[in-house]
Enzyme design. Structure first.
Site, short mmCIF file in Angstrom:
data_model
loop_
_atom_site.label_atom_id
_atom_site.label_comp_id
_atom_site.label_asym_id
_atom_site.label_seq_id
_atom_site.Cartn_x
_atom_site.Cartn_y
_atom_site.Cartn_z
N SER A 291 0.81 -1.21 0.00
CA SER A 291 0.00 0.00 0.00
C SER A 291 0.85 1.27 0.00
O SER A 291 1.52 1.57 -0.98
CB SER A 291 -0.96 -0.05 1.20
OG SER A 291 -1.94 0.94 1.10
N ASP A 302 10.26 5.64 -10.13
CA ASP A 302 9.90 6.28 -11.41
C ASP A 302 10.69 7.55 -11.64
O ASP A 302 11.04 7.88 -12.78
CB ASP A 302 8.40 6.59 -11.44
CG ASP A 302 7.56 5.37 -11.78
OD1 ASP A 302 8.15 4.27 -11.92
OD2 ASP A 302 6.33 5.50 -11.89
N LYS A 316 -0.79 -4.06 -3.27
CA LYS A 316 -2.09 -3.47 -2.98
C LYS A 316 -2.14 -2.07 -3.58
O LYS A 316 -1.51 -1.15 -3.07
CB LYS A 316 -2.35 -3.39 -1.48
CG LYS A 316 -3.71 -2.77 -1.18
CD LYS A 316 -3.94 -2.60 0.30
CE LYS A 316 -5.29 -1.96 0.54
NZ LYS A 316 -5.36 -0.58 0.06
#
Length: 432
Positions: A291, A302, A316
């Site tokens: 999560s 990224d 998740k």
């Protein structure tokens, strides 16, 4: 309640957006008359023919729970007591065992033990399957019923029968319940200039606490690198994950969410000022990282701001909104999926590390009587006229520290070595 992320007295709440000022809307909807007719018939049969009387409010509450649990593993109904416990959980103090749990094949699965809790100290591990609670089999229980059994008075014991991968026989582990007070941020200096930051869960004040911890480390000298440890971090408050990511980014998207309603479409972007001034970061993750942990790891990956090291994460990638109801309870409803800055969905996929490290345990090799002979061991060897006083002793102390860290926590040792390597490359200006 079949949720892979529950706060209550056992773990940390899932990454949720709060809707404290809203009541669950009762707007006009198309009601399926035939379905309600069938429901009424079943309801009447239970009231008339079931072996013993059942209160109306219990039947209706169970019907609501069943309706929500059929949607996905994270949507659920919270009665007033559970809702209050959920709110307390985000502040970092609650009662119970200290484990984040879910349901898998009818058994309770440990997503992650929480650091410095009874479950952690008893040796519960991520991935353990709980098959018995005291003498009662878990098979056939709802997750909510299992949670209630694991709750209790602080100081009272419970025996968990656990099936663990790689262990032939089930393990019986006795845990004493306690009030769980979680310090979500821990830090220390690993070596001169290299800091270690451990986030155990994402609470409402985690971002501020992390900044304070880094400021304390910087008082001991400029940071040349940082290890951010998110292993076995089951998640927490979405805004805390954004705050942690923002601390290391100068600009750009951190995470965005997308759902059916307009309120579920959100975008979170970084603000200027990298708190460690661009020093290299290694993020440690494993299968218990979920999560909010995945939001941070995905954002830093990224943006190429950190090297992600360890094992693939839990996966998740959904956001739950807490919608209070008129009876003092709440509905925890999945309202959106979240995406990393590049548009990746983590749902059921997880974050793949840049550098994979499997779970291994190092042991000290037996010392040999025939240690390798070096120049310094030869009789009559020339001395080093440039040798620094005390240098040999410092080198030996450094070797002992490296050896101890490798034996205690191999992935952390590898993360530290990687940070050193990155700094050597930058310092010497190596080119591809």
């Amino acid at each position: 309640m079949r949720a892979l992320k529950i706060g209550l007295l056992l773990g940390v709440v899932s990454a949720a957006s709060w809707a404290e000022d809203k009541q669950t809307p009762a707007g006009a909807v198309n009601i399926p008359f035939e379905g309600l007719k069938t429901f009424s018939e079943v309801y009447g049969r239970i009231q008339q023919d079931y072996v013993e009387p059942v209160p109306d409010d219990k039947l209706l509450e169970d019907a609501i729970r069943g309706m929500l649990s059929g949607l996905d593993p994270h949507s659920t109904y919270l009665d007033q007591e559970q809702y209050n416990e959920l709110k307390v959980g985000t502040t970092g103090q609650f009662g119970g065992l200290g484990i984040e749990v879910g349901m898998e094949n009818g058994f309770v699965k440990v997503i992650a033990p929480i650091d410095d809790t009874p479950a952690f100290h008893a040796g519960i591990k991520a991935g353990d399957l709980i098959i018995r609670l005291d003498d009662k089999p878990v098979k056939g229980m709802s997750l909510n019923d299992a949670v209630k059994m694991m709750r209790g008075e602080p100081g009272s014991p419970i025996v968990l029968t656990v099936v663990r991968e790689g262990v032939e026989q089930p393990l019986k582990i006795t845990i004493t319940r306690d009030i769980i007070k979680i310090k979500s941020v821990k830090s220390r200096i690993l070596e001169d200039g290299y800091g270690y930051l451990r986030i155990t869960s994402f609470q409402s004040k985690t971002g501020d606490n992390m900044v304070e911890a880094i400021d304390e480390m910087k008082k001991k000298g400029a940071l040349k690198g940082l290890v951010l440890d998110l292993r076995n971090n089951p998640g927490g408050v979405l805004n805390a994950a954004v705050a942690v990511s923002d601390a290391f980014l100068e600009s750009g998207l951190i995470v965005y969410t997308d759902g059916r309603v307009e309120d579920a479409k959100m975008r979170f972007s970084a603000t200027p000022n990298d708190i460690i001034g661009g020093a290299p970061i290694v993020v440690l993750i494993n299968g218990g990282s979920a999560s909010a942990s995945e939001i941070v790891a995905g954002a830093l990956q990224d943006h190429k701001r950190a090297v992600i090291m360890g094992e693939k994460t839990f996966g998740k990638g959904s956001v739950q909104t807490i919608l209070p109801t008129s009876n003092g309870g709440a509905v925890k409803l999945t309202t959106a999926r979240y995406y990393t800055p590049s548009g990746r969905s983590i749902q059921a996929e997880g974050i793949t590390p840049d550098v994979s490290i499997s779970r291994i345990k190092l042991e000290m090799a037996a010392k040999s009587e025939f240690a390798p002979i070096k120049e310094a061991d030869l009789t009559g060897h020339l001395s080093n006229d440039k040798a620094k006083k005390g240098g040999d002793a410092k080198d030996k102390d450094s070797e002992k520290l490296d050896e101890a860290l490798a034996l205690q926590d191999y992935p952390l040792n590898e993360a530290l070595n990687l940070l050193k390597g990155i700094n050597i490359v930058h310092k010497n200006g190596f080119k591809n």
